[in-house]
Design an enzyme around this catalytic site. Structure first.
Site, PDB file in Angstrom:
ATOM      1  N   PHE A 172      40.138  33.550  32.065  1.00 27.17           N
ATOM      2  CA  PHE A 172      41.265  33.964  31.214  1.00 27.17           C
ATOM      3  C   PHE A 172      42.454  33.011  31.268  1.00 27.17           C
ATOM      4  CE2 PHE A 172      42.957  35.598  35.241  1.00 27.17           C
ATOM      5  CZ  PHE A 172      44.317  35.352  35.099  1.00 27.17           C
ATOM      6  N   LYS A 196      30.729  31.957  25.607  1.00 23.58           N
ATOM      7  CA  LYS A 196      31.287  33.282  25.871  1.00 23.58           C
ATOM      8  C   LYS A 196      32.704  33.105  26.430  1.00 23.58           C
ATOM      9  CE  LYS A 196      31.490  36.149  29.264  1.00 23.58           C
ATOM     10  NZ  LYS A 196      32.827  36.715  29.010  1.00 23.58           N
ATOM     11  N   ARG A 200      39.122  38.696  28.103  1.00 23.34           N
ATOM     12  CA  ARG A 200      40.530  39.058  28.141  1.00 23.34           C
ATOM     13  C   ARG A 200      41.387  38.208  27.204  1.00 23.34           C
ATOM     14  NH1 ARG A 200      41.805  39.995  34.448  1.00 23.34           N
ATOM     15  NH2 ARG A 200      40.201  38.533  35.066  1.00 23.34           N
ATOM     16  N   SER A 249      36.115  32.884  38.781  1.00 20.69           N
ATOM     17  CA  SER A 249      36.257  33.305  40.182  1.00 20.69           C
ATOM     18  C   SER A 249      35.008  32.969  41.003  1.00 20.69           C
ATOM     19  CB  SER A 249      36.500  34.813  40.222  1.00 20.69           C
ATOM     20  OG  SER A 249      35.344  35.466  39.740  1.00 20.69           O
ATOM     21  N   CYS A 304      44.310  27.330  38.411  1.00 17.16           N
ATOM     22  CA  CYS A 304      43.438  27.026  39.550  1.00 17.16           C
ATOM     23  C   CYS A 304      43.986  25.848  40.330  1.00 17.16           C
ATOM     24  CB  CYS A 304      42.035  26.732  39.074  1.00 17.16           C
ATOM     25  SG  CYS A 304      41.972  25.244  38.096  1.00 17.16           S
ATOM     26  N   GLU A 404      42.799  33.784  47.592  1.00 20.92           N
ATOM     27  CA  GLU A 404      43.509  33.207  46.442  1.00 20.92           C
ATOM     28  C   GLU A 404      44.362  34.312  45.829  1.00 20.92           C
ATOM     29  OE1 GLU A 404      41.068  32.344  43.004  1.00 20.92           O
ATOM     30  OE2 GLU A 404      42.299  30.605  42.514  1.00 20.92           O
TER      31      GLU A 404
HETATM   32  P1  NAD Z   1      36.418  35.732  36.347  1.00 24.89           P
HETATM   33  O1  NAD Z   1      35.361  35.209  37.246  1.00 24.89           O
HETATM   34  O2  NAD Z   1      36.836  37.146  36.503  1.00 24.89           O
HETATM   35  O3  NAD Z   1      35.935  35.572  34.820  1.00 24.89           O
HETATM   36  C1  NAD Z   1      35.369  34.358  34.366  1.00 24.89           C
HETATM   37  C2  NAD Z   1      34.200  34.674  33.455  1.00 24.89           C
HETATM   38  O4  NAD Z   1      33.160  35.283  34.213  1.00 24.89           O
HETATM   39  C3  NAD Z   1      34.556  35.644  32.337  1.00 24.89           C
HETATM   40  O5  NAD Z   1      33.996  35.152  31.153  1.00 24.89           O
HETATM   41  C4  NAD Z   1      33.978  36.959  32.788  1.00 24.89           C
HETATM   42  O6  NAD Z   1      33.504  37.729  31.716  1.00 24.89           O
HETATM   43  C5  NAD Z   1      32.833  36.581  33.687  1.00 24.89           C
HETATM   44  N1  NAD Z   1      32.694  37.461  34.858  1.00 24.89           N
HETATM   45  C6  NAD Z   1      33.682  38.033  35.566  1.00 24.89           C
HETATM   46  N2  NAD Z   1      33.184  38.717  36.609  1.00 24.89           N
HETATM   47  C7  NAD Z   1      31.851  38.569  36.564  1.00 24.89           C
HETATM   48  C8  NAD Z   1      30.780  39.017  37.395  1.00 24.89           C
HETATM   49  N3  NAD Z   1      30.993  39.764  38.475  1.00 24.89           N
HETATM   50  N4  NAD Z   1      29.537  38.664  37.044  1.00 24.89           N
HETATM   51  C9  NAD Z   1      29.318  37.913  35.976  1.00 24.89           C
HETATM   52  N5  NAD Z   1      30.298  37.457  35.159  1.00 24.89           N
HETATM   53  C10 NAD Z   1      31.542  37.771  35.446  1.00 24.89           C
HETATM   54  O7  NAD Z   1      37.653  34.734  36.466  1.00 24.89           O
HETATM   55  P2  NAD Z   1      39.087  34.924  35.824  1.00 24.89           P
HETATM   56  O8  NAD Z   1      39.797  36.008  36.551  1.00 24.89           O
HETATM   57  O9  NAD Z   1      38.964  35.009  34.342  1.00 24.89           O
HETATM   58  O10 NAD Z   1      39.759  33.523  36.168  1.00 24.89           O
HETATM   59  C11 NAD Z   1      40.498  33.297  37.330  1.00 24.89           C
HETATM   60  C12 NAD Z   1      39.684  32.549  38.352  1.00 24.89           C
HETATM   61  O11 NAD Z   1      39.182  31.353  37.790  1.00 24.89           O
HETATM   62  C13 NAD Z   1      40.482  32.109  39.564  1.00 24.89           C
HETATM   63  O12 NAD Z   1      39.721  32.318  40.722  1.00 24.89           O
HETATM   64  C14 NAD Z   1      40.706  30.635  39.337  1.00 24.89           C
HETATM   65  O13 NAD Z   1      40.911  29.865  40.497  1.00 24.89           O
HETATM   66  C15 NAD Z   1      39.446  30.265  38.655  1.00 24.89           C
HETATM   67  N6  NAD Z   1      39.596  29.048  37.894  1.00 24.89           N
HETATM   68  C16 NAD Z   1      39.038  27.925  38.394  1.00 24.89           C
HETATM   69  C17 NAD Z   1      39.191  26.731  37.728  1.00 24.89           C
HETATM   70  C18 NAD Z   1      38.595  25.482  38.270  1.00 24.89           C
HETATM   71  O14 NAD Z   1      38.480  24.519  37.529  1.00 24.89           O
HETATM   72  N7  NAD Z   1      38.203  25.458  39.531  1.00 24.89           N
HETATM   73  C19 NAD Z   1      39.903  26.685  36.524  1.00 24.89           C
HETATM   74  C20 NAD Z   1      40.444  27.870  36.036  1.00 24.89           C
HETATM   75  C21 NAD Z   1      40.276  29.051  36.728  1.00 24.89           C
END
Ligand code: NAD
Length: 519
Positions: A172, A196, A200, A249, A304, A404
């Site tokens: 998101f 996908k 959010r 995440s 991130c 985090e």
């Molecule tokens: P998230 O993991 O909740 O969601 C990311 C995607 O995964 C979404 O499309 C969601 O639908 C899907 N998803 C969520 N939970 C899932 C599950 N249990 N099983 C399968 N799919 C699932 O992440 P977020 O809250 O949208 O983003 C924040 C996180 O992303 C933070 O931890 C941040 O550090 C990380 N992030 C990392 C980078 C990087 O390059 N390392 C960049 C941006 C964000």
């Protein structure tokens, strides 16, 4: 850009990807070049984080719809993979122009759904746009290799060929930049795509695919499905999807990496972070504190690469009161309000989690020098606001250090030496980004070579590389082999094919079949 909207009634403009058929608007799917209404029975409500009003409803796409997206991508691959590289490059040239022309519209959508300030939202688009611009150099990036005369009358060359149908799953926090790390790189290499977005923040991705269509990208080359776990598992399992890009995440990233890899797919998985900034006593105080405040609290800490942990070395700890004073001056407001420095966090649940991590730090012995938890923004009383918060005297065993936080909270540690600081960083499981503030070249050099982190900044707080490089998070922040964008991104979305050929002016028929390995 008026032509992206259907005129509905006298004064209502509706984006093509949104439908207003029910009380709350539902975001559409994008399958085979068409924005289609989902037949889903379940929806996810997207709220404006500044007000908590419902902005749109995101369908959890049905199995048939997800399969239709893959079928469209498979069919499109047969022709798209055969288009000339110049054709694909031309699409990118047009695409970057259209993104540039629509940057304000994209930023407005991002602010409405994600909450960040408008100026930060434009930065979100710009950093993605730079990837698209870099894709325009695909004519150099996808070049293969050649070696003439590897034997008599025999030459070998290698191509970087597309994989087929690829997929992306986004988080998101960067609704434009991260999708643009994914599908443009894939498709300029000749792949087709099922994307996908984060459920959010779907709006920016939908406008981005609309612009891609206008740039001349044929139907089926990029498709968008919406959903949560079921859509993610579908992507991991579908046998026709060859590669998955994931950013988000740890929990989801590990799951996708494992499930996708088990099905034989390539997976690149960028995950969580805990980025440390090391403040040496010889640093330029003014610029260090200014940079630290921006990097810790910008985007409400939901980056991130946010510099969420500061390690003060020796005498630099005396600067803490000044850091607090500067942080107090930041204006917290709805992202579209003029002068806002940071907006709300994504959801009430995120706010609650952030506040409880701050509380856990206090209970474990940290000192809360600046507490933004009780903040109420006039006019936006329902918003998910947390003001800048600074915890000092934090120790590595505390929960607020280990997890985090992903909010506007800076945790600070104090150590005696540079070696102590490096030890803290290297013992932390994450390896996304880090920065050192110093005026000493030897200190900077030592830090660069001994900090086991993917992206290192020297007097640069958020060292996200431009797309001629790649995003290089490591250790607990990354699973996979090839990183995102840059040359590594092209490698991820292509595989090598080698061709060995023999052409002789006069064909000499061998007298005997060779059964031994040719040398
Ligand atoms: P998230 O993991 O909740 O969601 C990311 C995607 O995964 C979404 O499309 C969601 O639908 C899907 N998803 C969520 N939970 C899932 C599950 N249990 N099983 C399968 N799919 C699932 O992440 P977020 O809250 O949208 O983003 C924040 C996180 O992303 C933070 O931890 C941040 O550090 C990380 N992030 C990392 C980078 C990087 O390059 N390392 C960049 C941006 C964000």
């Amino acid at each position: 850009c008026i032509h992206f909207y259907l005129i509905q009634g006298a004064h209502t403009l509706t984006p093509l990807w949104r439908s207003y058929s029910s009380a709350a608007p539902a975001t559409k799917l994008y399958i085979n070049g068409k924005f289609v209404e989902s037949k889903a029975k379940e929806f996810f409500d997207v709220h404006n984080p500044a007000t908590n009003e419902v902005v749109t409803r995101v369908p959890l796409a049905t199995q048939d719809e997800m399969e239709a997206a893959v079928t469209a991508a498979r069919e499109a691959f047969t022709t798209w993979s055969q288009t000339s590289v110049l054709t694909r490059q031309q699409v990118m040239f047009k695409y970057q122009q259209l993104i540039r022309e629509n940057i304000h519209e994209l930023a407005k959508i991002i602010t409405r759904e994600q909450g960040k300030t408008l100026v930060d939202a434009e930065g979100d688009v710009m950093r993605g746009l730079q990837v698209v611009e870099h894709c325009c150099s695909i004519t150099s990036l996808q070049l293969g290799e050649t070696m003439p005369s590897i034997s008599k009358d025999m030459d070998t060359h290698s191509y970087r060929v597309p994989l087929g149908v690829c997929a992306g799953i986004a988080p998101f926090n960067f609704p434009a930049m991260i999708p643009l790390w994914m599908f443009p790189v894939a498709l300029v290499c000749g792949n087709t795509y099922v994307f996908k977005p984060s459920e959010r923040v779907p709006g920016a991705a939908m406008l981005l695919v609309e612009l891609l269509q206008e740039a001349g990208c044929p139907s089926g080359v990029v498709n968008v499905i919406h959903g949560q776990h079921k859509a993610v598992s579908f992507i991991c399992d579908d046998p026709h999807i060859r590669a998955i890009s994931f950013v988000g995440s740890d929990q989801a990233g590990k799951y996708i990496y494992e499930r996708g890899s088990l099905k034989g797919k390539r997976v690149q998985s960028n995950m969580g972070a805990k980025n440390h900034g090391v403040i040496m006593p010889d640093a330029n105080k003014e610029s260090t504190l200014t940079q630290l405040v921006g990097a810790a609290f910008g985007a409400a800490g939901q980056r991130c690469m946010a510099l969420s942990t500061a390690i003060f070395v020796g005498e630099s700890a005396k600067w803490l009161p000044e850091l607090v004073e500067r942080s107090k001056n930041l204006k917290v407001n709805a992202g579209h309000e003029a002068g806002a420095d940071l907006g709300p966090v994504i959801s009430p649940a995120a706010k609650e989690r952030i506040c409880s991590l701050v509380q856990s730090g206090i209970e474990e012995g940290a000192n809360c020098m600046l507490d933004g938890r009780g903040l109420v923004v006039p006019g936006y009383e329902q918003g998910n606001f947390v003001g800048p918060t600074i915890l000092t005297d934090v120790k590595p065993h505390m929960k607020c250090y280990k997890e985090e936080i992903f909010g506007p909270v800076l945790v600070t540690l104090a150590v005696d030496t540079l070696d102590d600081a490096i030890q803290v960083i290297n013992e932390n499981p994450y390896g996304n980004g880090t920065a050192i503030f110093t005026t000493n070249g030897a200190t900077a050099r030592k830090f660069t070579y001994t900090a086991d982190v993917g992206q290192v900044g020297i007097n640069v707080p958020i060292p996200v590389p431009l797309p001629m490089f790649s995003f290089t998070g490591s250790r607990g922040s990354f699973l996979g082999d090839a990183n995102f964008y840059g040359k590594a991104g092209v490698n991820f979305y292509t595989q090598l094919k080698t061709v060995t050929q023999m052409w002789r002016e006069t064909d000499v028929t061998p007298t005997q079949s060779a059964t031994a390995m040719p040398v």
